[in-house]
Design a protein around this motif. Structure first.
Motif: not given
Length: 193
Positions: A79-88
């Motif tokens: 799927i298409w996404e903007v770069p993202a990730g969970k907070l450390e």
């Protein structure tokens, strides 16, 4: 936790999420059980070229945005996404957005601005994703985890909005971010940011 929680128990502890079953006092005074997925929160970022002085030498004058096309098992494919990730733990959302931009897309940003924070699915999770726009980009180094499979794409912002309208982009955080970036560009005079 709010004052609505009477008590509860953690029924699952995972690497990214935890699941609680809480007894909750509802607004009418009654008490019931709810399952809640606990998530540390996340950040997502739309990286724009062609914004600001000198950022698109010899370019067409059209804003470009960097997306990743990422394999997601739960979505049964790419799927298409903007770069993202969970907070450390203890990480500021802006720092997370900048870290994920470099790890996933291989870009560093000279400037970043908060667009909004959104609750992903408040019916069962407390996850909040902080959305950003970044510009004044330069090359960095990607650093994908072993379970991350993605390709980086640079597309005209206009095209990504068409992809949202056509149902080609279905990821909620990406739809929200791209829509907000489009409005942000209008408010800030396009490239003249």
């Amino acid at each position: 936790m709010s004052d609505a929680r009477v008590d509860g128990e953690r029924v699952y502890t995972g690497r990214t999420i935890h699941v609680d079953v809480d007894r909750v006092r509802f607004p009418d005074g009654s008490v019931g059980k709810l399952e809640v997925v606990r998530h540390p929160g996340a950040a997502a970022v739309a990286a724009l070229d062609g914004v600001g002085e000198g950022s698109a030498p010899g370019g067409s004058g059209e804003p470009m945005v960097t997306l990743v096309r990422q394999y997601r098992y739960a979505a049964e494919g790419f799927i298409w996404e903007v770069p993202a990730g969970k907070l450390e733990p203890g990480e500021a959302p802006e720092a997370c957005a900048l870290r994920e931009l470099e790890e996933e897309a291989g870009l560093r940003a000279g400037r970043i601005e908060r667009l909004a924070s959104v609750r992903t699915t408040p019916g069962f999770t407390d996850e909040v994703i902080h959305l950003f726009v970044a510009w004044e980009l330069e090359a960095g180094r990607t650093s994908h985890e072993a379970s991350e499979f993605m390709d980086v794409h640079r597309l005209p912002l206009r095209r990504t909005i068409e992809m949202v309208d056509a149902g080609e982009i279905t990821d909620a955080k990406t739809i929200c971010t791209l829509t907000l970036v489009h409005r942000w560009m209008d408010r800030n005079g396009g490239f003249g940011v």
